[in-house]
Motif scaffolding. Structure first.
Motif, PDB file in Angstrom:
ATOM      1  N   TYR A   3      11.050   0.886   1.349  1.00 18.49           N
ATOM      2  CA  TYR A   3      10.488  -0.340   0.771  1.00 18.49           C
ATOM      3  C   TYR A   3      11.352  -0.905  -0.359  1.00 18.49           C
ATOM      4  CZ  TYR A   3       5.885   0.254   3.055  1.00 18.49           C
ATOM      5  OH  TYR A   3       4.854   0.351   3.958  1.00 18.49           O
TER       6      TYR A   3
ATOM      7  N   TYR B 271      11.724  -3.586   5.369  1.00 21.90           N
ATOM      8  CA  TYR B 271      10.569  -4.417   5.738  1.00 21.90           C
ATOM      9  C   TYR B 271      10.944  -5.891   5.798  1.00 21.90           C
ATOM     10  CZ  TYR B 271       7.540  -0.462   5.705  1.00 21.90           C
ATOM     11  OH  TYR B 271       6.957   0.716   6.037  1.00 21.90           O
TER      12      TYR B 271
ATOM     13  N   ARG C 179       1.661   0.166  -5.394  1.00 24.29           N
ATOM     14  CA  ARG C 179       1.997   0.998  -4.244  1.00 24.29           C
ATOM     15  C   ARG C 179       3.157   1.916  -4.633  1.00 24.29           C
ATOM     16  NH1 ARG C 179       2.553  -1.511   1.458  1.00 24.29           N
ATOM     17  NH2 ARG C 179       2.207   0.688   1.886  1.00 24.29           N
TER      18      ARG C 179
ATOM     19  N   HIS D 157       1.572   7.705   0.188  1.00 21.11           N
ATOM     20  CA  HIS D 157       2.140   7.096   1.397  1.00 21.11           C
ATOM     21  C   HIS D 157       3.436   7.798   1.818  1.00 21.11           C
ATOM     22  CE1 HIS D 157       2.379   4.091   4.388  1.00 21.11           C
ATOM     23  NE2 HIS D 157       3.173   3.231   3.790  1.00 21.11           N
TER      24      HIS D 157
ATOM     25  N   GLU E 263       5.293   8.145   4.353  1.00 22.71           N
ATOM     26  CA  GLU E 263       5.367   7.523   5.684  1.00 22.71           C
ATOM     27  C   GLU E 263       6.621   7.899   6.467  1.00 22.71           C
ATOM     28  OE1 GLU E 263       5.326   3.268   5.396  1.00 22.71           O
ATOM     29  OE2 GLU E 263       5.028   2.980   7.531  1.00 22.71           O
TER      30      GLU E 263
ATOM     31  N   ASN F 289      -1.350   6.474   6.573  1.00 20.19           N
ATOM     32  CA  ASN F 289      -0.159   6.074   7.336  1.00 20.19           C
ATOM     33  C   ASN F 289       1.039   6.962   6.982  1.00 20.19           C
ATOM     34  OD1 ASN F 289       2.051   3.190   7.404  1.00 20.19           O
ATOM     35  ND2 ASN F 289       1.564   4.577   9.078  1.00 20.19           N
TER      36      ASN F 289
ATOM     37  N   GLU G  18      -4.617   1.238   4.516  1.00 20.01           N
ATOM     38  CA  GLU G  18      -4.107   1.895   5.723  1.00 20.01           C
ATOM     39  C   GLU G  18      -4.879   3.190   5.906  1.00 20.01           C
ATOM     40  OE1 GLU G  18       0.174   2.012   5.732  1.00 20.01           O
ATOM     41  OE2 GLU G  18       0.304  -0.145   5.382  1.00 20.01           O
TER      42      GLU G  18
HETATM   43 FE   LIG Z   1       4.059   1.763   4.931  1.00 21.22          FE
END
Ligand SMILES: [Fe+2]
Length: 743
Positions: free
Chosen positions: A377, A414, A451, A497, A499, A525, A635
């Protein structure tokens, strides 16, 4: 130019590594446009959430342990990828010359985009073969004066394969440029008289994908394949081929990009072996002009993957020089730290983690910072910084720099490149604006909107509030050292997260659990995307968003295999390892950044699991919190035995009441009505708090929601979410034999 300067952050930087053990050094690379010196000071991060409705930011100043003043200097960052062939600088090519390549352009830009160049800006000597709005463009230096430029006429089509060429023919006193679409069709050629003063030969490196001159970075967007130089004036350039097995008459150099696809160098099959190096990480393992569709993996048909996709916004290692180093002291406890840079009212804070001394855990609990996810991210531009969001950022004193305003540091996996293709690499060797304390991701009407890095400090703060000592390592550490890094700990905690995983980091968790470890998965997630890393390409993760899943973009057909390790990319579920196999739950639904709550399930009263909700009499759990206003949100992961949830796993609570934005993830849907599991779609809109005891004496506890940890601090840490996590840690921190007896 003013726009570019405006996008530069006055004081920022990055580190060469994200974690270090005592005795190891971390190098800090800083760029400062300010006049005076800046000061750097050490600090420890406890809580990075600036929301005044929560505990507030807690960053402990440790500048008495380390502080340094350094002079400001500007370190530039240049985006855009190309191949640099230094070895060509000494090549003498005074006679006839044919330059040719296959191209698949992807962006109609106003400026020229160079396919291959050899250009000395000071002497105004050399040549360049480019494309642009005037079609295929030739440039030939005439020494000192304005270069000769000439073009075919109209722009060539995007996403079509062409052979393009530049021919310099001194005998005919002419130069030609042209193109021919592969497989027949459009062909055009244009010529210009070659001036007597022409200086096509230059003492300069060759560059594929760019012409670099002060004030003119003519970078190519699209695929280039088989660039080659011939010491003759070809009369039929469209018929040229480059074949490693066939001699090419007059060949000076020809680069076969199908070799070393997993590396940063390019191979010349010509007589001089003019190998080169890729700068700023263009994408390899992409389909080339010869791709037939019969093979989907570049390892099986490398010559069908002999192209490299260049982008003018690619970035790898910013390459900044080190301003100072910090050697982690022996007595500095493991944890989250940062270096605070300050000068003239500007502040930037560069996070890193201190690990415990090698082989000497200092706690029985380990937190693994999801640095692979933070990196995926990195500099995610969401386009959501409207006036209301900016007002909140200012009011809360949140970190002011958002990637929406700063494209100059490169974007995230992303985002898409300017040509629309997905960004499949992310480097941490550059300023990462999203990897900062106090960084707000969303304007969260019911919470903080945090986040990743900052959101995970909700957990670190809760551990501190409960005086639970905790060592900290990163995903990269787990990848490098495997289960033996986790094994000494009675319990291991993830963040909100986790992920992204390599095969090695996934194996580490699986091995830890197999050998009796106890894992607490505190997110949603998680364990979702497969990534690749490579020692040959430091500081980088690669993700191919193949086939399925909630995706920011779609990998092109035929490009599902990683360049860096040759493995099949995409979801771990599509690699035969659904998240449920490791943590009992896996991705099921997603919606807006809104939190709802869980409802207690009959499993909570199962004698094997009754301790989890001990002291919690509420039917509703977590209807509060700093992330979306509730512990179950954004999520959601659910248990599913068909996907590998261990036998005997117990669901103690399931979420409900999710808003209309929530949808079932695409990999669970067969149609608008039918799901893979056979349940109604609406039934899959849930997170399951799941506990599983494993055959080897290990256990896993999973909450299945990204927003869970945001609820931990509610009511001064006295709430049912906090109580559940405390119950789990009290149990999981007991010696292993005891769990085995109880099991
Ligand atoms: Fe994600």
């Amino acid at each position: 130019m003013a726009g570019r300067l405006a996008a530069v952050i006055p004081l920022t930087g990055y580190t060469d590594r994200l974690s270090a053990v005592p005795g190891e050094r971390i190098a800090f690379k800083v760029s400062s446009t300010l006049a005076g010196p800046y000061r750097a000071g050490l600090a420890r991060v406890v809580h990075a959430d600036p929301n005044p409705a929560g505990p507030g930011v807690r960053i402990e100043d440790l500048s008495h342990r380390f502080s340094i003043e350094r002079p400001s200097r500007v370190q530039p960052l240049h985006l855009g990828s190309y191949a640099h062939i230094d070895a060509a600088a000494t090549l003498r090519l005074a006679g006839p010359l044919t330059v040719s390549a296959l191209v698949w352009p992807t962006l109609a830009a106003g400026r020229e985009q160079c396919v291959i160049s050899r250009w000395d800006e000071t002497a105004r000597e050399g040549w360049a073969l480019s494309i642009g709005s005037r079609g295929v463009i030739g440039r030939i230096g005439v020494g000192g004066g304005e270069a000769l430029t000439f073009a075919t006429g109209r722009a060539i089509a995007l996403r079509t394969w062409y052979r393009v060429w530049l021919v310099i023919d001194p005998a005919a006193e002419a130069a030609r440029v042209g193109y021919a679409a592969l497989g027949g069709g459009a062909r055009e050629e244009s010529s210009a008289p070659l001036p007597a003063a022409a200086h096509a030969d230059a003492v300069a490196p060759l560059i594929v994908g760019a012409r670099l001159a002060p004030g003119a970075r003519e970078l190519f967007n699209g695929k280039i394949e088989d660039p080659q130089l011939l010491a003759l004036a070809s009369h039929a350039p469209e018929a040229l081929v480059l074949d490693p097995l066939l001699p090419v008459p007059g060949l000076v150099a020809g680069w076969d990009f199908s070799q070393h696809i997993d590396r940063l160098d390019i191979v010349d099959i010509g007589p001089h072996r003019l190998g080169g190096r890729l700068v700023n990480l263009p994408t390899r393992a992409v389909t080339g002009a010869r791709w037939t569709g019969r093979e989907m993996c570049w390892r099986h048909a490398p010559r069908e993957y002999a192209a490299i996709h260049f982008h003018d916004d690619d970035i790898h290692d910013a390459g900044w020089a080190t301003d100072f180093e910090f050697t982690v002291p022996e007595d500095l406890p493991s944890g989250a730290y940062l270096m605070r840079l300050q000068a003239e009212g500007h502040v930037d804070e560069l996070p890193f983690y201190v690990r415990p001394p090698l082989g000497r855990p200092r706690a029985d609990v380990l937190f693994v910072a999801s640095t692979y996810t933070y990196q995926a991210y990195a500099n995610h531009a969401r386009g959501n910084t409207d006036d209301a969001f900016r007002a909140r950022i200012a009011a809360w004193g949140a970190t002011p720099h958002n990637p929406d305003d700063h494209p100059d540091y490169g974007r995230s996996t992303y985002n898409r490149h300017r040509d629309g293709s997905g960004i499949c690499y992310s480097s941490r060797l550059r300023p990462v604006l999203t990897f900062r304390p106090r960084y707000l991701t969303f304007l969260d009407e019911r919470g903080s909107g945090l986040r990743h890095y900052s959101a995970d400090t909700h957990l670190l703060d809760w551990l501190e509030a409960h005086a639970i000592a905790c060592d900290v390592v990163t995903d990269e550490d787990v990848d490098a050292e495997g289960a033996r890094l986790l094994a000494p700990y009675r319990t291991v905690l993830t963040g909100s997260h986790p992920e992204y995983h390599t095969e090695r980091s996934l194996d580490a968790y699986a091995d830890y659990l197999r050998d009796g470890g106890r894992l607490v998965y505190l997110g949603g997630n998680g364990f979702y995307w497969r990534i690749a890393t490579s020692d040959a390409v430091p500081g980088v993760i690669e993700v191919r968003r193949a086939e399925g899943g909630i995706r920011a973009w779609e990998a092109r057909v035929g490009e599902y295999y990683h360049a860096l390790d040759g493995a099949y990319g995409g979801l771990w579920r599509r690699n035969g390892r659904p998240p449920q196999q490791i943590v009992g739950v896996g991705f099921s639904a997603q919606g807006l950044f809104e939190g709802s709550s869980y409802r207690r399930q009959p499993g909570a009263d199962d004698p094997r699991a009754a301790w989890i909700l001990a002291g919690v009499d509420d039917a509703i759990i977590g209807d509060f919190g700093l992330s979306g206003g509730g512990a179950a949100g954004f999520e959601l992961d659910r248990a599913d035995p068909a996907l590998g949830t261990p036998a005997g796993a117990i669901v103690v609570a399931s979420s409900e009441g999710h808003g209309p934005s929530f949808v079932v993830v695409p990999e669970e849907l067969l149609s608008h009505l039918a799901t893979v599991s056979g349940e109604r779609p609406a039934r899959l809109l849930r997170a399951d708090i799941t506990y599983a005891e494993l055959p080897g004496g290990g256990a896993v506890f999973s909450v299945g929601s990204i927003t869970f940890c945001g609820s931990l601090s509610h009511n001064h840490y006295d709430n049912n979410v906090s109580r559940i996590l405390k119950n789990v840690l009290d149990r999981f921190r007991q010696p292993r034999q005891r769990t085995a007896l109880l099991g």
